[in-house]
Design an enzyme around this catalytic site. Structure first.
Site, short mmCIF file in Angstrom:
data_model
loop_
_atom_site.label_atom_id
_atom_site.label_comp_id
_atom_site.label_asym_id
_atom_site.label_seq_id
_atom_site.Cartn_x
_atom_site.Cartn_y
_atom_site.Cartn_z
CB SER A 1 -0.90 0.01 1.24
OG SER A 1 -1.53 1.27 1.41
CE1 TYR B 1 -4.02 -2.15 5.22
CE2 TYR B 1 -3.07 -0.06 4.51
CZ TYR B 1 -3.70 -1.25 4.21
OH TYR B 1 -4.01 -1.56 2.90
#
Length: 252
Positions: A142, A155
């Site tokens: 990501s 995350y």
């Protein structure tokens, strides 16, 4: 690598990026093992491929469980005779309550799914891929690996780990003829995004991010994945998906 005639194992393939990758690779002539916890969604992915003449099978998989990963690869061997492509795509956000009130147990699960599943999945894939003469692993990271999410630091940390793991695996091309690469999308229009807040709504950070960057379609990510699979020169490579404004590029 030419995709036609190959076999791909894709985790998190019951929806979103994983489902779109599965459909795209199937349309290009690959057989697909759909791996996910969501049995209904996985069956829908399989049906959408089979209805168009493709070959696919679902296997229920918890990527943080070593035994489940072994079962997943065994299913690929039994159904398709092995596999050539692995997409380590499964991932989760913790959602509300946001950091630093995040539940510690959920954080541990996030680490094991987002990072542990990638590391363990790649490790277990090495010998089966080597037996096929080599192969390709594509990890879904990501842009949050490079731009820290203050509300979801776990995350960001796990995705940063995926990027460094991918880079560190670059030597597998030389030693095992296995190319390990990663894609780094920003916001993607998937069910995960819609559940990033309280489980049924977007998190505040996601709503704010929409004002900075356009939301990608899962097909944008699947296209990047296919390009990486087909480009035999790429190993230990990570690719940002989507056009970034200049000020975001400068931040990175």
């Amino acid at each position: 690598m030419e995709i036609a005639g190959k076999v791909a194992v894709i985790t998190g393939a019951s929806s979103g990026i994983g489902r779109t990758c599965a459909r795209s690779l199937a349309a290009a002539g690959a057989s697909i093992l759909v791996a996910d916890l969501d049995e209904d969604g996985g069956s829908e992915t399989v049906d959408s491929i089979v209805s168009k003449g493709g070959a696919a099978q679902f296997v229920r998989t918890e990527v943080s469980c070593l035994e489940d990963l072994a079962t997943m690869f065994a299913a690929a061997e039994e159904r398709f005779g092995g596999f050539d492509i692995l997409c380590n795509n499964a991932g989760i956000v913790c959602g509300e309550p946001l950091w630093p009130a995040t539940d510690p147990g959920l954080l541990m699960t996030q680490v094991m799914v987002n990072l542990g599943g990638v590391i363990l999945g790649t490790r277990l894939a090495i010998e089966p891929l080597r037996a096929r003469g080599g192969g390709v692993v594509v990890n879904t990271a990501s842009l949050a690996a490079l731009l820290p999410l203050e509300d979801e630091p776990g995350y960001s940390a796990t995705k940063a780990g995926v990027v460094m793991f991918t880079r560190a695996c670059g030597a597998l091309q030389r030693t095992h003829n296995i190319r390990v690469n990663a894609v780094l999308p920003w916001l993607v229009d998937t069910p995960l995004l819609g559940k990033s807040g309280d489980g049924s709504t977007e998190a505040p950070w996601a709503r704010q991010a929409r004002q900075i960057l356009p939301v990608l379609d899962p097909a944008d990510v699947a296209g990047a994945v296919m390009e990486i699979i087909e480009d035999d020169s790429l190993a230990g490579h990570y690719r940002i998906v989507g056009e970034l404004p200049d000020f975001v590029t400068e931040m990175i």
